[in-house]
Design an enzyme around this catalytic site. Structure first.
Site, PDB file in Angstrom:
ATOM      1  N   GLU A 114       1.906  -2.811  46.321  1.00  0.00           N
ATOM      2  CA  GLU A 114       1.255  -2.161  45.174  1.00  0.00           C
ATOM      3  C   GLU A 114       2.298  -1.773  44.159  1.00  0.00           C
ATOM      4  O   GLU A 114       3.467  -1.633  44.493  1.00  0.00           O
ATOM      5  CB  GLU A 114       0.593  -0.846  45.619  1.00  0.00           C
ATOM      6  CG  GLU A 114      -0.418  -1.005  46.671  1.00  0.00           C
ATOM      7  CD  GLU A 114      -0.832   0.341  47.264  1.00  0.00           C
ATOM      8  OE1 GLU A 114      -0.451   1.400  46.739  1.00  0.00           O
ATOM      9  OE2 GLU A 114      -1.550   0.289  48.255  1.00  0.00           O
ATOM     10  N   LYS A 116       4.224   0.911  41.967  1.00  0.00           N
ATOM     11  CA  LYS A 116       4.519   2.330  42.107  1.00  0.00           C
ATOM     12  C   LYS A 116       4.369   2.947  40.728  1.00  0.00           C
ATOM     13  O   LYS A 116       5.179   2.690  39.829  1.00  0.00           O
ATOM     14  CB  LYS A 116       5.936   2.529  42.651  1.00  0.00           C
ATOM     15  CG  LYS A 116       6.258   3.968  42.957  1.00  0.00           C
ATOM     16  CD  LYS A 116       7.570   4.073  43.717  1.00  0.00           C
ATOM     17  CE  LYS A 116       7.845   5.482  44.175  1.00  0.00           C
ATOM     18  NZ  LYS A 116       7.900   6.454  43.099  1.00  0.00           N
ATOM     19  N   ASP A 118       4.371   5.596  37.788  1.00  0.00           N
ATOM     20  CA  ASP A 118       5.330   6.657  37.502  1.00  0.00           C
ATOM     21  C   ASP A 118       4.662   7.788  36.723  1.00  0.00           C
ATOM     22  O   ASP A 118       4.785   7.890  35.506  1.00  0.00           O
ATOM     23  CB  ASP A 118       6.494   6.059  36.693  1.00  0.00           C
ATOM     24  CG  ASP A 118       7.684   6.988  36.675  1.00  0.00           C
ATOM     25  OD1 ASP A 118       7.690   7.960  37.459  1.00  0.00           O
ATOM     26  OD2 ASP A 118       8.602   6.747  35.874  1.00  0.00           O
ATOM     27  N   TYR A 226      -4.507   5.808  47.761  1.00  0.00           N
ATOM     28  CA  TYR A 226      -4.730   6.094  49.180  1.00  0.00           C
ATOM     29  C   TYR A 226      -6.026   6.856  49.367  1.00  0.00           C
ATOM     30  O   TYR A 226      -6.361   7.714  48.560  1.00  0.00           O
ATOM     31  CB  TYR A 226      -3.550   6.907  49.757  1.00  0.00           C
ATOM     32  CG  TYR A 226      -3.394   6.689  51.242  1.00  0.00           C
ATOM     33  CD1 TYR A 226      -2.986   5.452  51.717  1.00  0.00           C
ATOM     34  CD2 TYR A 226      -3.681   7.687  52.165  1.00  0.00           C
ATOM     35  CE1 TYR A 226      -2.869   5.212  53.075  1.00  0.00           C
ATOM     36  CE2 TYR A 226      -3.554   7.463  53.528  1.00  0.00           C
ATOM     37  CZ  TYR A 226      -3.154   6.214  53.979  1.00  0.00           C
ATOM     38  OH  TYR A 226      -3.041   5.974  55.317  1.00  0.00           O
ATOM     39  N   LYS A 312      12.488   0.574  44.321  1.00  0.00           N
ATOM     40  CA  LYS A 312      12.530   1.029  42.920  1.00  0.00           C
ATOM     41  C   LYS A 312      13.238   0.008  42.037  1.00  0.00           C
ATOM     42  O   LYS A 312      14.287  -0.524  42.409  1.00  0.00           O
ATOM     43  CB  LYS A 312      13.265   2.366  42.835  1.00  0.00           C
ATOM     44  CG  LYS A 312      12.582   3.462  43.649  1.00  0.00           C
ATOM     45  CD  LYS A 312      11.924   4.491  42.798  1.00  0.00           C
ATOM     46  CE  LYS A 312      12.887   5.586  42.430  1.00  0.00           C
ATOM     47  NZ  LYS A 312      12.258   6.612  41.615  1.00  0.00           N
ATOM     48  N   CYS A 406      26.419  23.191   8.397  1.00  0.00           N
ATOM     49  CA  CYS A 406      25.300  22.293   8.144  1.00  0.00           C
ATOM     50  C   CYS A 406      25.809  21.030   7.439  1.00  0.00           C
ATOM     51  O   CYS A 406      26.471  21.130   6.402  1.00  0.00           O
ATOM     52  CB  CYS A 406      24.252  22.996   7.284  1.00  0.00           C
ATOM     53  SG  CYS A 406      22.929  21.873   6.789  1.00  0.00           S
ATOM     54  N   CYS A 409      24.056  21.145   3.686  1.00  0.00           N
ATOM     55  CA  CYS A 409      24.333  22.171   2.670  1.00  0.00           C
ATOM     56  C   CYS A 409      25.607  22.965   2.935  1.00  0.00           C
ATOM     57  O   CYS A 409      25.999  23.797   2.126  1.00  0.00           O
ATOM     58  CB  CYS A 409      23.137  23.106   2.533  1.00  0.00           C
ATOM     59  SG  CYS A 409      22.936  24.192   3.958  1.00  0.00           S
ATOM     60  N   CYS A 424      20.531  25.654  10.913  1.00  0.00           N
ATOM     61  CA  CYS A 424      21.086  26.047   9.616  1.00  0.00           C
ATOM     62  C   CYS A 424      20.194  27.154   9.062  1.00  0.00           C
ATOM     63  O   CYS A 424      18.998  26.951   8.874  1.00  0.00           O
ATOM     64  CB  CYS A 424      21.089  24.839   8.678  1.00  0.00           C
ATOM     65  SG  CYS A 424      21.332  25.318   6.957  1.00  0.00           S
ATOM     66  N   CYS A 430      18.453  24.477   1.639  1.00  0.00           N
ATOM     67  CA  CYS A 430      18.919  23.273   2.329  1.00  0.00           C
ATOM     68  C   CYS A 430      17.837  22.194   2.194  1.00  0.00           C
ATOM     69  O   CYS A 430      16.705  22.374   2.681  1.00  0.00           O
ATOM     70  CB  CYS A 430      19.188  23.645   3.792  1.00  0.00           C
ATOM     71  SG  CYS A 430      19.754  22.281   4.810  1.00  0.00           S
TER      72      CYS A 430
HETATM   73  S1  IVH Z   1       1.816   6.084  48.668  1.00  0.00           S
HETATM   74  C1  IVH Z   1       2.024   8.632  52.267  1.00  0.00           C
HETATM   75  N1  IVH Z   1       1.459   4.417  46.659  1.00  0.00           N
HETATM   76  O1  IVH Z   1       5.325   7.838  44.558  1.00  0.00           O
HETATM   77  C2  IVH Z   1       1.777   7.826  51.078  1.00  0.00           C
HETATM   78  N2  IVH Z   1       2.646   6.441  46.265  1.00  0.00           N
HETATM   79  O2  IVH Z   1       7.294   9.218  46.993  1.00  0.00           O
HETATM   80  C3  IVH Z   1       2.345   8.435  49.897  1.00  0.00           C
HETATM   81  N3  IVH Z   1       3.346   6.756  43.924  1.00  0.00           N
HETATM   82  O3  IVH Z   1       4.904  11.027  44.471  1.00  0.00           O
HETATM   83  C4  IVH Z   1       2.308   7.753  48.663  1.00  0.00           C
HETATM   84  N4  IVH Z   1       2.486   4.866  43.159  1.00  0.00           N
HETATM   85  O4  IVH Z   1       2.740   9.964  43.816  1.00  0.00           O
HETATM   86  C5  IVH Z   1       1.991   5.600  47.061  1.00  0.00           C
HETATM   87  N5  IVH Z   1       1.041   2.900  44.956  1.00  0.00           N
HETATM   88  C6  IVH Z   1       1.558   4.042  45.355  1.00  0.00           C
HETATM   89  C7  IVH Z   1       2.226   4.914  44.482  1.00  0.00           C
HETATM   90  C8  IVH Z   1       2.770   6.101  44.976  1.00  0.00           C
HETATM   91  C9  IVH Z   1       3.157   5.974  42.854  1.00  0.00           C
HETATM   92  C10 IVH Z   1       4.096   8.026  43.927  1.00  0.00           C
HETATM   93  C11 IVH Z   1       3.455   9.157  44.685  1.00  0.00           C
HETATM   94  C12 IVH Z   1       4.596   9.932  45.267  1.00  0.00           C
HETATM   95  C13 IVH Z   1       5.738   8.990  45.207  1.00  0.00           C
HETATM   96  C14 IVH Z   1       6.142   8.600  46.600  1.00  0.00           C
END
Ligand code: IVH
Length: 682
Positions: A114, A116, A118, A226, A312, A406, A409, A424, A430
């Protein structure tokens, strides 16, 4: 058709359309039709308060009676802790994790890959299909109850669809899409408010905002990753996510069930590039063992599950040379250092400048003239310098010192204790401050004077025609015609706009004055509390801090501004010209029967809607509380008020009244007298 039936049908239809639009991405009607149907439902609901339903699609923003303010979030314990994931930046470690897991399980297994996301993690709980509670991650064990804010997010269903279980919890990420983030920062830049560094900070900052209307305006979104519950119908994560989407929550379509490591690597490589085209920020991918039974078998370490790992992405960065540090002066005089760089390619754009924020940040980098610096553009829109390559420092290079005067001025700069910014103080002499203040004064949310843009302000300033906002009202037709681009019609129209600005309300005039730290919300609060400019001028810092949300720093700025002779002259001139310097009288208060009382309204009612009760409380001088605490004077309880609330009220000894008793408390009611005693008790 019977209007009540129509209300029920419209609610169903609107729910379906929201799901099609926000989750399935397949709208079956146009936005315009949707808006019209929503308006129709709003109108019908207003006619039938007895049909009030907190889950109605019209009820995303808690109250339509103006800004609903809470003072703090309630802390809630998570049923199951919200864990974090083991992280790695190395593909090698992903391989090792995969092999290790395979050994533990002892056979071939499926994983789900999946994105991740942010943003900020959230737990959303549904009871009997209704959104019951949304809680932030907090410290993993307990978080903030941000239900009201989460309800404003369009792809969070207020009710689930289909064969959902009685109790189910979804965990996911709250995000601010790039487009909303850029819009928000543009607005903040206009107001000279601190910018959000990235969409993640913007999302978590927004979630912790106490003003629900503001949250709704910021257009957050969610992705669920989840699903938890006692009686889940399936035994694999992938299937469970597909099912969750059917129940109405937003699950990314970019997840993939992978049968082997090669497929995982393919997914990683694909999304490292492709993620740049997504509407939201991602910082990696998450790999999860699919089978719940296998997940359980693997268990967890102290901090994170063994059945998942996060890979990451490397934030993009580049090395380039610092040419010079220049300084920008803003409307409030704040001086911001900017690094001018030798052009370098980063995430597909040429970078020549990076913000250095303030003196402390500059110092922490230990920047020297001509240094080679690392520029990064992770989630950030504005590139930032993350480090200096000291090995490449030229011999004898001097440290870069923040300017003392500044750059425009020449006035000696000042810095307030506890504030990071130098500014300033030459407010009235200014150029960028004067022009910036005028631009702010005429801006849409302030006096809304159309036809005067940045260029016109500069031209008027350069010709010596304006030196402050008061001068705008001294402009003649000929003055305006002397500015390039001003024809007969546009000059007349600006003069008319200026005249019209006399009807702009006091709170906006106060905001338009451009006092440091006084944004729209603060201006409104001050205007409401002090009613007119004379009372505000007489007020001391101690007086001002009595006002909700006005802290000492703001108060100090306001007092200093109103003591300054130039500002006093400007205000006097504007008053004489006819700008509004006092609040218009509000609708008469019904009574003061509930003055000094904080009343929490909870549950469902038969005689009036919840919003109507809230309005009644305010009209009778009381305050509406958002959660039960020691400060609560009384609870107005309808049917199905939660048992937890009832228990808390009982522990704290807070009186609970039903709607009949409450109405009886209000003057003009026969019963009023009989229950007066009750009021004395609380
Ligand atoms: S699974 C036990 N899936 O990443 C399962 N987390 O350290 C826990 N996050 O703060 C998380 N996308 O909010 C999971 N597809 C994804 C995610 C995800 C972002 C974030 C989550 C958590 C951090 C995991």
């Amino acid at each position: 058709m019977d209007e009540r039936r129509e209300i029920l049908e419209l609610r169903e239809k609107l729910r379906r359309w929201e799901y099609e639009y926000y989750v399935l991405n397949m709208p079956s009607i146009s936005d315009k039709e949707f808006d019209m149907e929503m308006k129709r439902l709003e109108a019908l609901e207003a006619l039938h308060p007895e049909m009030d339903d907190p889950e109605s699609p019209t009820k995303r923003v808690g109250s339509d009676l103006g800004v609903q303010t809470m003072t703090e979030f309630r802390q809630v314990a998570h049923g199951r802790p919200m864990l974090s994931l083991a992280n790695t930046y190395s593909e090698g470690e992903v391989r090792e994790w995969y092999e290790r897991t395979k050994k533990s399980i002892g056979r071939d297994f499926d994983v789900v890959c999946e994105l991740k996301f942010d943003g900020s993690s959230i737990s959303i709980i549904y009871e009997n299909g209704k959104l019951a509670k949304a809680v932030t991650r907090g410290d993993g064990k307990k978080g903030d109850d941000v239900t009201e804010n989460i309800r404003t997010i369009r792809n969070v269903p207020l009710r689930l669809i289909g064969d959902y279980p009685e109790n189910v919890e979804f965990r996911g990420e709250v995000l601010m899409p790039w487009t909303s983030f850029e819009r928000l920062n543009r607005e903040r830049a206009e107001q000279e408010e601190q910018l959000f560094a990235n969409p993640r900070n913007a999302a978590s900052g927004t979630l912790k905002t106490l003003n629900v209307k503001e949250v709704a305006r910021r257009e957050l979104t969610t992705y669920i990753y989840y699903t938890l519950g006692e009686e889940l119908p399936l035994d694999g994560h992938y299937e469970m996510m597909e099912k969750s989407r059917e129940w109405g929550v937003n699950v990314s379509r970019n997840m993939r069930l992978c049968r082997n490591l090669d497929e995982v690597m393919e997914y990683i490589h694909h999304w490292d590039i492709e993620r740049k085209n997504l509407p939201v920020a991602t910082d990696g991918i998450v790999i999860k063992v699919n089978s719940f039974a296998e997940q359980e078998e693997l268990g967890m370490t102290a901090k994170s599950p063994r059945w998942a790992i996060a890979y990451k992405f490397q934030p993009e960065n580049a090395l380039t040379r610092l040419v010079e540090v220049t300084y920008q002066v803003g409307r409030t005089g704040v001086v911001t250092p900017v690094a001018n760089l030798e052009a370098v390619q980063l995430s597909g754009t040429q970078v020549r400048r990076a913000t250095l924020h303030n003196e402390d940040f500059m110092r922490s980098l230990d920047l020297h003239e001509g240094d080679m610096v690392y520029v990064e553009k992770g989630g950030e829109i504005i590139p930032k310098i993350t480090a200096v390559e000291t090995k490449e420092r030229r011999e004898g290079a001097k440290a870069v010192e923040f300017v003392k005067k500044c750059p425009v001025c020449g006035t000696e700069l000042m810095r307030n204790e506890e504030e990071a910014a130098w500014y300033c103080p030459n407010e009235s002499g200014c150029a960028p401050q004067i022009c910036g203040k005028i631009e702010h004064f005429v801006s849409r949310k302030a006096m809304n004077i159309e036809g005067i843009g940045t260029e016109t302000v500069s031209a008027l300033y350069e010709k010596g025609l304006v030196r402050g906002v008061a001068d705008l009202y001294r402009l003649t037709y000929d003055d305006l015609r002397s500015v390039e681009g001003f024809a007969d019609k546009s000059a007349r129209s600006v003069l008319e706009e200026l005249r019209k600005s006399r009807s702009v309300g006091f709170e906006r005039v106060l905001y338009a004055l451009g006092i440091r730290m006084v944004g729209e919300v603060v201006a409104k609060k001050l205007a409401k509390a002090f009613r007119n400019i004379d009372a505000l001028r007489r007020a001391t810092v101690e007086d001002m801090v009595q006002t909700e949300d006005i802290g000492e720093k703001i108060a100090l700025n306001v007092v200093a501004f109103l003591k300054d002779n130039d500002n006093i002259r400007t205000i006097e001139f504007l008053t004489e010209y006819g700008l509004k310097m006092e609040m218009e009288e509000e609708a008469e208060k019904a009574s003061d029967a509930l003055a000094g009382k904080t009343i929490v309204v909870s549950g469902k009612f038969a005689l009036h809607s919840r919003d109507e009760y809230k309005a009644m409380i305010e009209a009778h001088g009381g305050k509406v509380g958002s959660s039960v605490s020691a400060k609560t004077s009384m609870i107005l309880a309808g049917s199905d008020m939660g048992p937890a609330k009832r228990e808390k009220a009982e522990t704290l000894g807070i009186k609970i009244v039903d709607e009949n008793e409450f109405i009886g408390l209000l003057p003009g009611h026969e019963a009023g007298k009989a229950v007066e005693q009750l009021l004395f008790d609380i």
